[in-house]
Design a protein around this motif. Structure first.
Motif, short mmCIF file in Angstrom:
data_model
loop_
_atom_site.label_atom_id
_atom_site.label_comp_id
_atom_site.label_asym_id
_atom_site.label_seq_id
_atom_site.Cartn_x
_atom_site.Cartn_y
_atom_site.Cartn_z
N TRP A 113 -31.10 5.38 -25.87
CA TRP A 113 -30.38 6.63 -25.99
C TRP A 113 -30.44 7.08 -27.43
N TRP A 114 -30.46 8.38 -27.69
CA TRP A 114 -30.54 8.88 -29.05
C TRP A 114 -29.75 10.17 -29.19
N SER A 115 -29.38 10.48 -30.43
CA SER A 115 -28.68 11.73 -30.70
C SER A 115 -28.99 12.18 -32.12
N ILE A 116 -28.83 13.49 -32.36
CA ILE A 116 -28.94 14.06 -33.70
C ILE A 116 -27.65 14.82 -33.98
N THR A 117 -27.00 14.51 -35.09
CA THR A 117 -25.72 15.11 -35.47
C THR A 117 -25.86 15.79 -36.82
#
Length: 206
Positions: A113-117
């Motif tokens: 899983w990945w995210s950009i904040t």
């Protein structure tokens, strides 16, 4: 011949001078440490505009890495569990600014899983009524080539209605954080292998 006795009045002056000198040394030391802790450029492996810490979550982590964990709450888990990449410039090397609009695009990182904040340059979230702080692998749509895209800026850039938008109000620096949960073993061993998302300036600067 030096005097046999010194005036008692000179003692307080020498004491005050010593205190002032010690205070200057402490301020300089604390200032340099704070800058090192807050600086994204202090992270290790780099790929494109992104930098990763190779010591985070490791017993070999240095003093500044541990301080970043304490101050920002980032990089606290073992690399096998979570990896973080940070970017404070675009792909051309120019500092990210909140009043500008950027397009961030790439292939999904090799991770469960990945995210950009989007963070302000003090590593706190931007204050925005819509509370759009990040995008992740579950809420982005890949194009025909398997690539994702998102945009940032004070206002949603024209022509990006179908692209996820991260608001960045105000006039200050921006730090983008890419989080990878359960990353691929190859990335754990060599963070520079990341296929780095491209960060392009698309306008909006005032």
């Amino acid at each position: 011949m030096p005097p046999l006795f010194t005036s008692h009045r000179s003692a307080p002056r020498r004491w005050l001078s010593a205190v002032a000198w010690i205070s200057c040394v402490l301020l300089l030391g604390l200032g340099s440490a704070w800058l090192a802790v807050r600086s994204v450029s202090g992270y290790g492996a780099s790929t494109g505009a992104w930098r990763a810490s190779t010591l985070a979550g490791s017993p070999d982590a240095d003093l500044y890495t541990r301080a970043r964990v304490a101050l920002g709450g980032l990089l606290a888990l073992q690399r096998e569990e979570t990896m973080y990449y940070l970017a404070s410039t675009d792909t051309q090397g120019k500092p990210l600014r909140s009043q500008c609009s950027y397009r961030v695009s790439g292939v999904p990182p090799r991770a469960r899983w990945w995210s950009i904040t989007a963070y302000a340059d003090d590593m706190f979230l931007f204050d925005h009524p819509q509370r759009r702080y990040s995008v992740h692998g579950d809420n982005v749509t890949l194009d025909a080539h398997g690539r994702f895209a998102l945009v940032t800026g004070q206002q949603r850039p024209a022509g990006s209605d179908s692209t996820p938008w991260l608001p960045t109000p105000g006039d200050r620096g921006v730090v983008l954080t890419l989080r990878l949960y359960t990353p691929d073993r190859a990335l754990v061993e060599s963070p520079a292998l990341l296929q780095a998302p491209v960060i392009e300036l698309i306008g909006g600067c005032t």
